[in-house]
Design an enzyme around this catalytic site. Structure first.
Site, mmCIF file in Angstrom:
data_model
loop_
_atom_site.group_PDB
_atom_site.id
_atom_site.type_symbol
_atom_site.label_atom_id
_atom_site.label_comp_id
_atom_site.label_asym_id
_atom_site.label_seq_id
_atom_site.Cartn_x
_atom_site.Cartn_y
_atom_site.Cartn_z
ATOM 1 N N LYS A 96 -17.004 -26.631 -15.016
ATOM 2 C CA LYS A 96 -17.159 -25.455 -15.507
ATOM 3 C C LYS A 96 -17.076 -24.399 -14.544
ATOM 4 C CE LYS A 96 -19.036 -26.629 -19.309
ATOM 5 N NZ LYS A 96 -18.823 -26.195 -20.917
ATOM 6 N N GLU A 118 -24.921 -19.254 -21.853
ATOM 7 C CA GLU A 118 -25.916 -20.326 -22.669
ATOM 8 C C GLU A 118 -25.368 -21.665 -22.078
ATOM 9 O OE1 GLU A 118 -21.661 -21.463 -23.445
ATOM 10 O OE2 GLU A 118 -22.488 -19.604 -23.138
ATOM 11 N N SER A 379 -15.051 -34.861 -16.653
ATOM 12 C CA SER A 379 -15.391 -33.337 -16.448
ATOM 13 C C SER A 379 -16.784 -33.219 -15.466
ATOM 14 C CB SER A 379 -15.730 -32.910 -18.026
ATOM 15 O OG SER A 379 -16.824 -33.786 -18.448
#
Length: 394
Positions: A96, A118, A379
């Protein structure tokens, strides 16, 4: 009407279209904000100075390039060569940060003083709070009440970093509802606020912009595989898919090769597998919906995959046959977390474990032939999921 799409991996066609998917379906009040964001991104992405600055922060702050780790023990067990792209080693613990650093720099360039975001699993919220602290911006993160309960560690991290975390109590109280609430809030605060959307979803330019900020994963992995594999390119590239940003970034590095691209969805939230074309959160894509077109609730043990849609470029890649999308169950995922941990000493996030679960299954059923080379994007790391794993183990 015939819709024309740009070549895969390139900017979308006019209006932000990936074939029949994408576009900009937002309230009239947000059209100018989306258009201004598109203009700002195009200008910044064409500016070598902006890209050099982003690369600098990715390197000295986020810790790129992330490692390409051979999974020696699993490879021997499964009869394949498995390489792990280690986004879990990036600062904040997931991919991210790649996107958020880019969007935060862009927001500052646009004169914005506040980020809203969000989050589901909390990793995007943590990354947003981190970048806001770094660049002197205020941050507000919308998070479903249910996700706040199961991701308490990340909620604490966001507040320690100085962000305001707003519980969302409507609907299923998960990522879908947090996204809706963030978009509603953006309408009333566009003058000083940038909506830092965390995935390749939403209205144009977000699916394209987020993919470009995340393609560093695939570009790095492509170079690393060239030095690691005799053929230079893996036979299979696999990543988990909710909204799909880590997969989009990974696939971007290999879409022009002969590699097989596999996105792994949660069986209870499989928009590519079980959805139909529809509109959610500002773009047309594959969406879970009932016979009346109402958005259906998604379910996954992984909060980050608890989403009823998928990025429009994934819908296009799947429809064009360039990528395939498969599902695994919650039980498969929980078993995969432990399997990887005990085989390689790596505890991955529940989201990433979807990709691991598919590789474990596919190697055992012949979907992956013996001797195949496989690149798997991890991830994120699993610290955030320890309390949840403890709970489901009781």
């Amino acid at each position: 009407m015939t819709l024309v799409s740009a070549p895969v991996g390139h900017p979308p066609a006019a209006g932000g279209r990936f074939g029949a998917f994408g576009g900009r379906f937002v309230p009239e009040a947000l059209i100018p904000a989306c258009a201004a964001l598109e203009d700002a991104f195009r200008d910044a992405w064409a500016d070598p100075g902006f890209r050099q600055q982003l690369d600098m922060f990715r390197t000295v702050y986020a810790g790129r390039p992330t490692a390409l780790t051979p999974a020696w023990n699993l490879s021997a067990e499964l009869g394949v060569t498995l390489l792990l792209k280690r986004e879990d080693l990036a600062h904040t613990g997931s991919h991210k940060i790649n996107n958020v650093l880019g969007q935060a720099l862009l927001a500052r360039r646009m004169g914005k003083t506040r980020l809203i975001a969000e989050t589901g699993a909390g990793q995007h919220g943590v990354a947003t709070a981190t970048a806001a602290a770094l660049f002197g911006l205020r941050a507000t993160v919308f998070m479903g009440e249910r996700d706040i309960e199961r991701q308490a560690l990340n909620v604490l991290r966001m507040t320690v970093l100085g962000a305001e975390v707003v519980p969302v109590t409507s609907g299923s109280r998960t990522l879908k509802d947090a996204t809706s609430e963030a978009m509603r809030h953006w309408v009333s605060s566009v003058e000083d606020t940038h909506f830092c959307l965390g995935s390749v979803t939403g209205p144009h330019p977000y699916p394209w912009m987020v993919r470009e900020f995340q393609r560093v994963i695939g570009d790095e992995a492509r170079r690393q595989c060239a030095g690691e594999l005799p053929a230079g390119v893996p036979d299979v590239v696999v990543a988990c898919v909710g909204g799909g940003s880590n997969a989009a970034g990974t696939f971007a590095g290999f879409v022009g090769t002969g590699a097989r691209l596999v996105g792994v969805e949660a069986a209870g939230g499989a928009a590519m597998t079980d959805g139909r074309p529809g509109i959610v959160h500002g773009s047309r894509s594959m969406v879970l919906q009932d016979d009346e077109g109402q958005i259906a609730e998604a379910h996954s043990v992984a909060a980050g995959l608890d989403y009823p849609g998928v990025g429009p470029e994934h819908a296009y890649l799947g429809g064009a046959g360039r990528a395939e999308y498969v599902t695994v169950t919650d039980d498969d995922v929980l078993a995969a977390v432990r399997h990887l941990a005990r085989a390689e000493g790596i505890i991955c996030a529940l989201e990433s474990a979807h990709a691991v679960a598919w590789v474990l299954r596919a190697a055992g059923t012949g979907e992956l032939p013996r001797g195949a080379t496989v690149l798997l994007t991890l991830s994120g790391r699993g610290d955030k999921d320890m309390a949840q794993l403890q709970e489901v183990s009781r």
